[in-house]
Scaffold this motif. Structure first.
Motif, mmCIF file in Angstrom:
data_model
loop_
_atom_site.group_PDB
_atom_site.id
_atom_site.type_symbol
_atom_site.label_atom_id
_atom_site.label_comp_id
_atom_site.label_asym_id
_atom_site.label_seq_id
_atom_site.Cartn_x
_atom_site.Cartn_y
_atom_site.Cartn_z
ATOM 1 N N LEU A 197 -5.632 -0.030 -5.076
ATOM 2 C CA LEU A 197 -4.751 -0.929 -4.343
ATOM 3 C C LEU A 197 -4.465 -2.124 -5.239
ATOM 4 O O LEU A 197 -5.386 -2.743 -5.764
ATOM 5 C CB LEU A 197 -5.423 -1.378 -3.042
ATOM 6 N N ASP A 198 -3.182 -2.418 -5.421
ATOM 7 C CA ASP A 198 -2.762 -3.516 -6.289
ATOM 8 C C ASP A 198 -1.825 -4.413 -5.488
ATOM 9 O O ASP A 198 -0.787 -3.944 -5.006
ATOM 10 C CB ASP A 198 -2.040 -2.951 -7.519
ATOM 11 N N VAL A 199 -2.204 -5.670 -5.302
ATOM 12 C CA VAL A 199 -1.411 -6.615 -4.528
ATOM 13 C C VAL A 199 -1.052 -7.782 -5.440
ATOM 14 O O VAL A 199 -1.932 -8.433 -6.006
ATOM 15 C CB VAL A 199 -2.186 -7.124 -3.290
ATOM 16 N N ARG A 200 0.268 -8.041 -5.577
ATOM 17 C CA ARG A 200 0.744 -9.117 -6.449
ATOM 18 C C ARG A 200 1.708 -10.003 -5.669
ATOM 19 O O ARG A 200 2.546 -9.493 -4.935
ATOM 20 C CB ARG A 200 1.517 -8.563 -7.642
ATOM 21 N N ASP A 201 1.584 -11.300 -5.864
ATOM 22 C CA ASP A 201 2.557 -12.200 -5.253
ATOM 23 C C ASP A 201 3.137 -13.124 -6.315
ATOM 24 O O ASP A 201 2.598 -13.245 -7.413
ATOM 25 C CB ASP A 201 1.937 -12.998 -4.094
ATOM 26 N N ASN A 202 4.250 -13.750 -5.987
ATOM 27 C CA ASN A 202 4.909 -14.664 -6.919
ATOM 28 C C ASN A 202 4.697 -16.114 -6.502
ATOM 29 O O ASN A 202 5.527 -16.969 -6.778
ATOM 30 C CB ASN A 202 6.405 -14.337 -7.025
ATOM 31 N N GLY A 203 3.571 -16.386 -5.882
ATOM 32 C CA GLY A 203 3.306 -17.717 -5.352
ATOM 33 C C GLY A 203 2.714 -18.686 -6.347
ATOM 34 O O GLY A 203 2.803 -18.510 -7.571
ATOM 35 N N ALA A 204 2.077 -19.711 -5.790
ATOM 36 C CA ALA A 204 1.565 -20.833 -6.580
ATOM 37 C C ALA A 204 0.435 -20.444 -7.521
ATOM 38 O O ALA A 204 0.240 -21.083 -8.550
ATOM 39 C CB ALA A 204 1.083 -21.940 -5.653
ATOM 40 N N HIS A 229 4.757 0.503 -2.253
ATOM 41 C CA HIS A 229 4.948 1.734 -3.017
ATOM 42 C C HIS A 229 3.641 2.511 -2.980
ATOM 43 O O HIS A 229 2.563 1.945 -3.175
ATOM 44 C CB HIS A 229 5.335 1.432 -4.467
ATOM 45 N N SER A 230 3.741 3.806 -2.726
ATOM 46 C CA SER A 230 2.550 4.644 -2.637
ATOM 47 C C SER A 230 2.734 5.899 -3.472
ATOM 48 O O SER A 230 3.798 6.516 -3.454
ATOM 49 C CB SER A 230 2.297 5.027 -1.177
ATOM 50 N N GLU A 231 1.673 6.263 -4.182
ATOM 51 C CA GLU A 231 1.614 7.518 -4.937
ATOM 52 C C GLU A 231 0.301 8.197 -4.592
ATOM 53 O O GLU A 231 -0.755 7.752 -5.009
ATOM 54 C CB GLU A 231 1.632 7.252 -6.440
ATOM 55 N N SER A 232 0.405 9.237 -3.782
ATOM 56 C CA SER A 232 -0.812 9.983 -3.442
ATOM 57 C C SER A 232 -0.422 11.355 -2.936
ATOM 58 O O SER A 232 0.756 11.682 -2.804
ATOM 59 C CB SER A 232 -1.641 9.235 -2.395
ATOM 60 N N ALA A 233 -1.449 12.126 -2.629
ATOM 61 C CA ALA A 233 -1.215 13.453 -2.059
ATOM 62 C C ALA A 233 -0.474 13.286 -0.732
ATOM 63 O O ALA A 233 -0.362 12.181 -0.201
ATOM 64 C CB ALA A 233 -2.546 14.157 -1.848
ATOM 65 N N GLU A 234 -0.017 14.365 -0.189
ATOM 66 C CA GLU A 234 0.834 14.349 1.007
ATOM 67 C C GLU A 234 0.343 13.391 2.095
ATOM 68 O O GLU A 234 1.072 12.545 2.568
ATOM 69 C CB GLU A 234 0.949 15.763 1.573
ATOM 70 N N VAL A 274 2.938 -4.453 -3.044
ATOM 71 C CA VAL A 274 1.709 -3.718 -2.794
ATOM 72 C C VAL A 274 1.909 -2.303 -3.301
ATOM 73 O O VAL A 274 2.830 -1.603 -2.875
ATOM 74 C CB VAL A 274 1.363 -3.698 -1.288
ATOM 75 N N ASN A 275 1.058 -1.903 -4.229
ATOM 76 C CA ASN A 275 1.105 -0.555 -4.787
ATOM 77 C C ASN A 275 -0.212 0.141 -4.491
ATOM 78 O O ASN A 275 -1.285 -0.431 -4.710
ATOM 79 C CB ASN A 275 1.336 -0.600 -6.296
ATOM 80 N N TYR A 276 -0.092 1.368 -4.014
ATOM 81 C CA TYR A 276 -1.272 2.161 -3.685
ATOM 82 C C TYR A 276 -1.177 3.490 -4.412
ATOM 83 O O TYR A 276 -0.123 4.118 -4.447
ATOM 84 C CB TYR A 276 -1.343 2.396 -2.168
ATOM 85 N N CYS A 277 -2.301 3.913 -4.981
ATOM 86 C CA CYS A 277 -2.314 5.176 -5.713
ATOM 87 C C CYS A 277 -3.649 5.875 -5.484
ATOM 88 O O CYS A 277 -4.698 5.232 -5.528
ATOM 89 C CB CYS A 277 -2.117 4.910 -7.203
ATOM 90 N N GLU A 278 -3.579 7.163 -5.229
ATOM 91 C CA GLU A 278 -4.788 7.977 -5.128
ATOM 92 C C GLU A 278 -4.759 9.056 -6.191
ATOM 93 O O GLU A 278 -3.719 9.652 -6.449
ATOM 94 C CB GLU A 278 -4.871 8.679 -3.769
ATOM 95 N N ARG A 312 -2.715 -11.614 -8.701
ATOM 96 C CA ARG A 312 -2.799 -10.153 -8.688
ATOM 97 C C ARG A 312 -4.230 -9.786 -8.339
ATOM 98 O O ARG A 312 -5.178 -10.231 -8.998
ATOM 99 C CB ARG A 312 -2.456 -9.559 -10.041
ATOM 100 N N ILE A 313 -4.380 -8.976 -7.299
ATOM 101 C CA ILE A 313 -5.682 -8.450 -6.915
ATOM 102 C C ILE A 313 -5.603 -6.937 -7.046
ATOM 103 O O ILE A 313 -4.722 -6.306 -6.455
ATOM 104 C CB ILE A 313 -6.059 -8.875 -5.488
ATOM 105 N N HIS A 314 -6.510 -6.383 -7.838
ATOM 106 C CA HIS A 314 -6.539 -4.941 -8.058
ATOM 107 C C HIS A 314 -7.910 -4.414 -7.651
ATOM 108 O O HIS A 314 -8.935 -4.903 -8.120
ATOM 109 C CB HIS A 314 -6.260 -4.606 -9.522
ATOM 110 N N VAL A 315 -7.887 -3.418 -6.771
ATOM 111 C CA VAL A 315 -9.108 -2.803 -6.265
ATOM 112 C C VAL A 315 -9.065 -1.317 -6.578
ATOM 113 O O VAL A 315 -8.037 -0.670 -6.384
ATOM 114 C CB VAL A 315 -9.214 -2.990 -4.733
#
Length: 138
Positions: free
Chosen positions: A79-86, A29-34, A68-72, A125-128
């Motif tokens: 950048l936000d990356v989340r998994d449902n793992g161990a 998912h991305s939210e940014s300018a064009e 993976v979610n990206y926003c500008e 969850r890793i958020h940058v």
């Protein structure tokens, strides 16, 4: 690809390749300018961080889904990356391998912020967040 099309197009391409492997469901998912503003070293750092996150998911997590979610904004790229793992217990030594150390170094070099959240059995969850304003000087 990064120089010509920017981070978002490169990320979509990378994630499509990961989604084609095995049973991993990849959500983007991305939210940014064009066309987005992240270019140069910020774009490269975001791409390398995403690569490392996906490698960690594949090698260590046993996850079935990664989001993976990206926003500008005008000033930052997130950048936000989340998994449902161990997951892992961050208090236990040895869980911050060279991949996470590399991510931390990339973020620090660009004056950004990094958070890593995890617990055993709860995924990661890793958020940058990286500043974009210095790119105007390029």
């Amino acid at each position: 690809m990064l120089d010509d099309l920017g981070f978002e197009a490169a990320a979509e391409w990378l994630l499509a390749r990961w989604a084609g492997r095995g049973d991993l469901e990849v959500k983007w998912h991305s939210e940014s300018a064009e066309n987005g503003r992240a270019r140069g070293e910020v774009s490269t750092a975001l791409y390398r961080i995403l690569q490392e996150c996906m490698t960690n998911v594949s090698r260590h997590s046993g996850a079935s889904t990664v989001s993976v979610n990206y926003c500008e904004t005008d000033q930052t790229a997130s950048l936000d990356v989340r998994d449902n793992g161990a997951g892992f217990d961050p208090a236990v030594a040895g869980h911050y391998g060279s991949g996470l150390v590399g991510i931390r170094e990339r973020v620090a070099m660009l004056g950004g912020d990094l958070s890593v959240e995890s617990a055993s059995g709860k995924g990661v969850r890793i958020h940058v967040e990286l500043p974009l304003e210095h790119e105007l000087d390029d």
